[in-house]
Scaffold this motif. Structure first.
Motif, mmCIF file in Angstrom:
data_model
loop_
_atom_site.group_PDB
_atom_site.id
_atom_site.type_symbol
_atom_site.label_atom_id
_atom_site.label_comp_id
_atom_site.label_asym_id
_atom_site.label_seq_id
_atom_site.Cartn_x
_atom_site.Cartn_y
_atom_site.Cartn_z
ATOM 1 N N LEU A 66 0.833 -1.201 0.000
ATOM 2 C CA LEU A 66 0.000 0.000 0.000
ATOM 3 C C LEU A 66 0.868 1.251 0.000
ATOM 4 C CD1 LEU A 66 -2.622 -1.059 2.715
ATOM 5 C CD2 LEU A 66 -2.910 -1.113 0.229
ATOM 6 N N PRO A 67 0.569 2.214 -0.877
ATOM 7 C CA PRO A 67 1.324 3.470 -0.848
ATOM 8 C C PRO A 67 0.937 4.299 0.376
ATOM 9 C CG PRO A 67 -0.443 3.598 -2.462
ATOM 10 C CD PRO A 67 -0.432 2.186 -1.959
ATOM 11 N N ILE A 68 1.917 4.967 0.974
ATOM 12 C CA ILE A 68 1.683 5.738 2.187
ATOM 13 C C ILE A 68 1.383 7.201 1.900
ATOM 14 C CG2 ILE A 68 2.839 6.625 4.271
ATOM 15 C CD1 ILE A 68 4.281 3.980 4.504
ATOM 16 N N ASN A 69 1.901 7.751 0.827
ATOM 17 C CA ASN A 69 1.827 9.181 0.571
ATOM 18 C C ASN A 69 0.413 9.732 0.768
ATOM 19 O OD1 ASN A 69 2.871 11.696 -0.212
ATOM 20 N ND2 ASN A 69 2.182 11.384 -2.323
ATOM 21 N N ASN A 70 0.279 10.645 1.741
ATOM 22 C CA ASN A 70 -0.991 11.341 2.039
ATOM 23 C C ASN A 70 -2.115 10.393 2.474
ATOM 24 O OD1 ASN A 70 0.114 13.883 1.321
ATOM 25 N ND2 ASN A 70 -0.294 13.465 -0.847
ATOM 26 N N ALA A 71 -1.783 9.177 2.873
ATOM 27 C CA ALA A 71 -2.833 8.224 3.251
ATOM 28 C C ALA A 71 -3.033 8.144 4.764
ATOM 29 C CB ALA A 71 -2.501 6.834 2.704
ATOM 30 N N PHE A 72 -2.111 8.684 5.555
ATOM 31 C CA PHE A 72 -2.258 8.612 7.004
ATOM 32 C C PHE A 72 -3.360 9.555 7.481
ATOM 33 C CE2 PHE A 72 2.318 7.184 8.295
ATOM 34 C CZ PHE A 72 2.067 5.942 7.735
ATOM 35 N N PRO A 73 -4.034 9.223 8.585
ATOM 36 C CA PRO A 73 -4.988 10.166 9.163
ATOM 37 C C PRO A 73 -4.258 11.395 9.675
ATOM 38 C CG PRO A 73 -4.637 8.303 10.634
ATOM 39 C CD PRO A 73 -3.959 7.965 9.353
ATOM 40 N N SER A 74 -4.977 12.493 9.738
ATOM 41 C CA SER A 74 -4.376 13.730 10.243
ATOM 42 C C SER A 74 -4.165 13.627 11.753
ATOM 43 C CB SER A 74 -5.295 14.910 9.940
ATOM 44 O OG SER A 74 -6.478 14.827 10.731
ATOM 45 N N PRO A 75 -3.313 14.485 12.323
ATOM 46 C CA PRO A 75 -3.164 14.495 13.781
ATOM 47 C C PRO A 75 -4.489 14.705 14.503
ATOM 48 C CG PRO A 75 -1.375 15.731 12.776
ATOM 49 C CD PRO A 75 -2.341 15.387 11.667
ATOM 50 N N GLN A 76 -5.362 15.547 13.949
ATOM 51 C CA GLN A 76 -6.650 15.772 14.587
ATOM 52 C C GLN A 76 -7.514 14.517 14.550
ATOM 53 O OE1 GLN A 76 -7.732 18.551 16.339
ATOM 54 N NE2 GLN A 76 -9.285 17.046 16.920
ATOM 55 N N GLN A 77 -7.477 13.805 13.443
ATOM 56 C CA GLN A 77 -8.236 12.559 13.347
ATOM 57 C C GLN A 77 -7.713 11.520 14.334
ATOM 58 O OE1 GLN A 77 -7.607 12.036 9.109
ATOM 59 N NE2 GLN A 77 -9.769 12.393 8.674
ATOM 60 N N MET A 78 -6.398 11.439 14.462
ATOM 61 C CA MET A 78 -5.827 10.489 15.419
ATOM 62 C C MET A 78 -6.152 10.891 16.849
ATOM 63 S SD MET A 78 -4.472 7.811 14.195
ATOM 64 C CE MET A 78 -3.811 7.255 15.752
ATOM 65 N N ALA A 79 -6.113 12.196 17.132
ATOM 66 C CA ALA A 79 -6.448 12.667 18.475
ATOM 67 C C ALA A 79 -7.897 12.338 18.811
ATOM 68 C CB ALA A 79 -6.200 14.171 18.585
ATOM 69 N N THR A 80 -8.777 12.503 17.838
ATOM 70 C CA THR A 80 -10.187 12.180 18.069
ATOM 71 C C THR A 80 -10.374 10.686 18.302
ATOM 72 O OG1 THR A 80 -10.881 14.048 16.688
ATOM 73 C CG2 THR A 80 -12.524 12.339 17.114
ATOM 74 N N LEU A 81 -9.658 9.866 17.540
ATOM 75 C CA LEU A 81 -9.744 8.416 17.717
ATOM 76 C C LEU A 81 -9.263 8.015 19.106
ATOM 77 C CD1 LEU A 81 -10.154 5.532 16.641
ATOM 78 C CD2 LEU A 81 -7.847 5.652 15.677
ATOM 79 N N ILE A 82 -8.120 8.548 19.529
ATOM 80 C CA ILE A 82 -7.568 8.177 20.829
ATOM 81 C C ILE A 82 -8.441 8.694 21.966
ATOM 82 C CG2 ILE A 82 -5.604 8.560 22.387
ATOM 83 C CD1 ILE A 82 -3.818 8.547 19.852
ATOM 84 N N ARG A 83 -8.897 9.935 21.852
ATOM 85 C CA ARG A 83 -9.719 10.507 22.923
ATOM 86 C C ARG A 83 -11.151 9.969 22.897
ATOM 87 N NH1 ARG A 83 -8.030 16.955 23.225
ATOM 88 N NH2 ARG A 83 -5.781 16.621 23.368
ATOM 89 N N GLY A 84 -11.612 9.580 21.726
ATOM 90 C CA GLY A 84 -12.989 9.116 21.603
ATOM 91 C C GLY A 84 -13.179 7.635 21.836
ATOM 92 N N ARG A 85 -12.092 6.880 21.864
ATOM 93 C CA ARG A 85 -12.187 5.454 22.150
ATOM 94 C C ARG A 85 -12.725 5.255 23.556
ATOM 95 N NH1 ARG A 85 -10.899 2.344 25.719
ATOM 96 N NH2 ARG A 85 -10.103 4.188 26.780
ATOM 97 N N ARG A 86 -13.702 4.370 23.706
ATOM 98 C CA ARG A 86 -14.278 4.096 25.011
ATOM 99 C C ARG A 86 -14.175 2.605 25.324
ATOM 100 N NH1 ARG A 86 -14.135 8.426 27.439
ATOM 101 N NH2 ARG A 86 -15.501 7.559 29.028
#
Length: 283
Positions: A66-86
């Motif tokens: 899989l190509p990585i270029n521009n495919a990672f979630p943004s820092p805000q998306q990752m922060a929401t995932l980590i903070r929103g995980r219950r």
């Protein structure tokens, strides 16, 4: 066999593969070569870093990755995932398709391990029927242990006694939480970092599952029951006897939907400036 292959038509001899090799075993002799195959830790950095898809290794072709270029979630998306995980304690009584579970676990096996040992075993109870059968066996064993006074001096039995009361008197399953799947991470005792490897793998699984709309729960009471207090369950689950169990998790489709993140009191953080010669760090 490493099967380290270099496509000379694509290789620009940039040297990135040699520079980034953790084991320092790639040298440029016109084109990259591996000079000490036995020292390779099979990380595949060489394949991943090559800008022209010139390198394959271990039978893996860069064109199939899989190509990585521009495919990672943004820092805000990752922060929401980590903070929103219950921690999910309510599940639909519905098994996940086996192919969904296999896809999740295949990705989780990319989690880092000490010295890239890659020896974490992920054992899954595959469907709700199997979990129901396991649940009946566990509660029956716990009732027997409490009746016979087993492990009476262990404070964990007090907690598990409460779980039995909730189950027998109220029909509340506080051990399995009604989840349709159980996941156990274990690793050989003699691998470099067995317990951290298990924790890292389950952490990756938890976040990946959350991103797929699934719920999970780190289940300490099941860890006690299936591994520490009644190790006969390890044998019945097929956990190798030379393995350490890192932790136990339950997962499945959640019966609840959380709408937002929450705030927490910031944990302790120290950012230090190490001063040579003084033996202490200054904040």
């Amino acid at each position: 066999m490493l099967k380290f292959l270099v496509d000379h038509a694509r290789c620009t001899q940039c040297g990135l593969c040699a520079t980034d090799c953790p084991a320092r075993i790639i040298e440029l002799d016109d084109y990259p070569t591996i000079v000490n195959p036995d020292a390779c830790i099979r990380c595949q950095h060489c394949l991943a870093i090559c800008p022209t898809e010139a390198i394959s290794i271990l039978g893996n072709d860069p064109e199939n990755e899989l190509p990585i270029n521009n495919a990672f979630p943004s820092p805000q998306q990752m922060a929401t995932l980590i903070r929103g995980r219950r921690s999910t304690r309510q599940y639909l009584d519905e098994s996940l398709p086996i192919d969904v579970i296999e896809d999740l676990l295949t990705t989780v096996h990319h989690a880092p391990t000490g010295v890239n040992a890659q020896q974490v075993l992920l054992t899954v109870v595959k469907n709700r029927q199997s979990v129901h059968t396991l649940r009946e066996a566990v509660y029956t064993r716990l009732v027997q242990a409490i009746r016979d006074g087993e492990n009476n001096d262990d404070m964990r039995m007090e907690v598990l006694g409460w779980a039995i009361k909730m189950w027998t008197k109220e029909g509340a399953d506080v051990l399995f939480r009604g989840a349709p799947h159980v996941l156990i991470a274990s690793a050989p005792q003699n691998c470099p970092t067995p317990l951290p490897d298990c924790f890292i793998s389950l952490s990756y699984f938890e976040l990946l599952a959350a991103s797929a709309g699934l719920g999970s729960l780190w289940n300490g009471m099941l860890k006690w029951t299936l591994d520490e207090l009644f190790p006969e369950f390890r044998d019945r689950l097929g956990i190798p006897r030379d393995h350490l169990v890192g932790y136990v998790m339950v997962f499945g489709k959640p019966a609840v939907k959380y709408m937002r993140t929450v705030s927490r009191t910031p944990g302790p953080i120290r950012i230090i400036d190490w001063k040579e010669g003084n033996g202490t760090g200054n904040s």
